[in-house]
Write a protein that holds these residues in place. Sequence first.
Motif, PDB file in Angstrom:
ATOM      1  N   TRP A  39      45.991  49.870  40.006  1.00  0.00           N
ATOM      2  CA  TRP A  39      44.655  49.386  40.330  1.00  0.00           C
ATOM      3  C   TRP A  39      44.790  47.938  40.811  1.00  0.00           C
ATOM      4  O   TRP A  39      45.563  47.141  40.247  1.00  0.00           O
ATOM      5  CB  TRP A  39      43.728  49.444  39.117  1.00  0.00           C
ATOM      6  CG  TRP A  39      43.173  50.802  38.870  1.00  0.00           C
ATOM      7  CD1 TRP A  39      43.642  51.740  37.998  1.00  0.00           C
ATOM      8  CD2 TRP A  39      42.026  51.384  39.509  1.00  0.00           C
ATOM      9  NE1 TRP A  39      42.864  52.870  38.055  1.00  0.00           N
ATOM     10  CE2 TRP A  39      41.863  52.673  38.972  1.00  0.00           C
ATOM     11  CE3 TRP A  39      41.112  50.940  40.466  1.00  0.00           C
ATOM     12  CZ2 TRP A  39      40.831  53.533  39.367  1.00  0.00           C
ATOM     13  CZ3 TRP A  39      40.087  51.793  40.851  1.00  0.00           C
ATOM     14  CH2 TRP A  39      39.959  53.069  40.300  1.00  0.00           C
ATOM     15  N   ARG A  41      42.377  44.565  42.701  1.00  0.00           N
ATOM     16  CA  ARG A  41      41.009  44.078  42.892  1.00  0.00           C
ATOM     17  C   ARG A  41      41.018  42.892  43.851  1.00  0.00           C
ATOM     18  O   ARG A  41      42.006  42.177  43.978  1.00  0.00           O
ATOM     19  CB  ARG A  41      40.373  43.684  41.568  1.00  0.00           C
ATOM     20  CG  ARG A  41      41.008  42.473  40.858  1.00  0.00           C
ATOM     21  CD  ARG A  41      40.372  42.272  39.494  1.00  0.00           C
ATOM     22  NE  ARG A  41      40.983  41.160  38.769  1.00  0.00           N
ATOM     23  CZ  ARG A  41      40.705  40.857  37.511  1.00  0.00           C
ATOM     24  NH1 ARG A  41      39.828  41.586  36.821  1.00  0.00           N
ATOM     25  NH2 ARG A  41      41.294  39.820  36.939  1.00  0.00           N
ATOM     26  N   ARG A  48      43.709  40.116  47.533  1.00  0.00           N
ATOM     27  CA  ARG A  48      43.802  41.262  46.643  1.00  0.00           C
ATOM     28  C   ARG A  48      44.929  41.025  45.645  1.00  0.00           C
ATOM     29  O   ARG A  48      46.004  40.557  46.003  1.00  0.00           O
ATOM     30  CB  ARG A  48      44.064  42.520  47.456  1.00  0.00           C
ATOM     31  CG  ARG A  48      44.000  43.815  46.670  1.00  0.00           C
ATOM     32  CD  ARG A  48      44.185  44.997  47.615  1.00  0.00           C
ATOM     33  NE  ARG A  48      43.054  45.155  48.511  1.00  0.00           N
ATOM     34  CZ  ARG A  48      43.113  45.813  49.657  1.00  0.00           C
ATOM     35  NH1 ARG A  48      44.245  46.341  50.047  1.00  0.00           N
ATOM     36  NH2 ARG A  48      42.038  45.929  50.410  1.00  0.00           N
ATOM     37  N   TYR A  96      37.294  46.932  43.374  1.00  0.00           N
ATOM     38  CA  TYR A  96      38.494  47.514  42.771  1.00  0.00           C
ATOM     39  C   TYR A  96      39.000  48.674  43.622  1.00  0.00           C
ATOM     40  O   TYR A  96      38.225  49.524  44.063  1.00  0.00           O
ATOM     41  CB  TYR A  96      38.193  47.984  41.358  1.00  0.00           C
ATOM     42  CG  TYR A  96      38.111  46.843  40.373  1.00  0.00           C
ATOM     43  CD1 TYR A  96      37.024  45.967  40.394  1.00  0.00           C
ATOM     44  CD2 TYR A  96      39.114  46.621  39.430  1.00  0.00           C
ATOM     45  CE1 TYR A  96      36.943  44.902  39.504  1.00  0.00           C
ATOM     46  CE2 TYR A  96      39.044  45.558  38.535  1.00  0.00           C
ATOM     47  CZ  TYR A  96      37.960  44.705  38.583  1.00  0.00           C
ATOM     48  OH  TYR A  96      37.886  43.652  37.701  1.00  0.00           O
TER      49      TYR A  96
END
Length: 118
Positions: A39, A41, A48, A96
């Motif tokens: 993951w 974000r 990022r 996300y």
Amino acid sequence: QVQLVESGGGSVQAGGSLRLSCAASGTSRTIFSINVMGWYRQAPGKQREWVATITSDSTTNYVDSVKGRFTISRDNAKKMVHLQMNILKAEDTAVYYCNKVGLPQWGWGQGTQVTVSS
């Protein structure tokens, strides 16, 4: 080609929880299961960053800022990755995304917006 669809975002107050999900299509369960998934974000005006990763045998790793609050998990049969986010803070506000770890990465999905108000 692989498509990633993230969902589960929303607006919550600080201290709240959200559970994000990411569904992969266009690849087999075998290919999905052998890849390290992560993951990421991206907050407004920032690059990022990775948040959490999970290996094929479910070994997990987290960026320091979310340790103890976020939990990543995967369901290889459904080709899905989840992110349980607890004790959310204003600084967790971001879009996300999920993706495989390592190059070449799959195409990025649209992401899911998480907004935490203090």
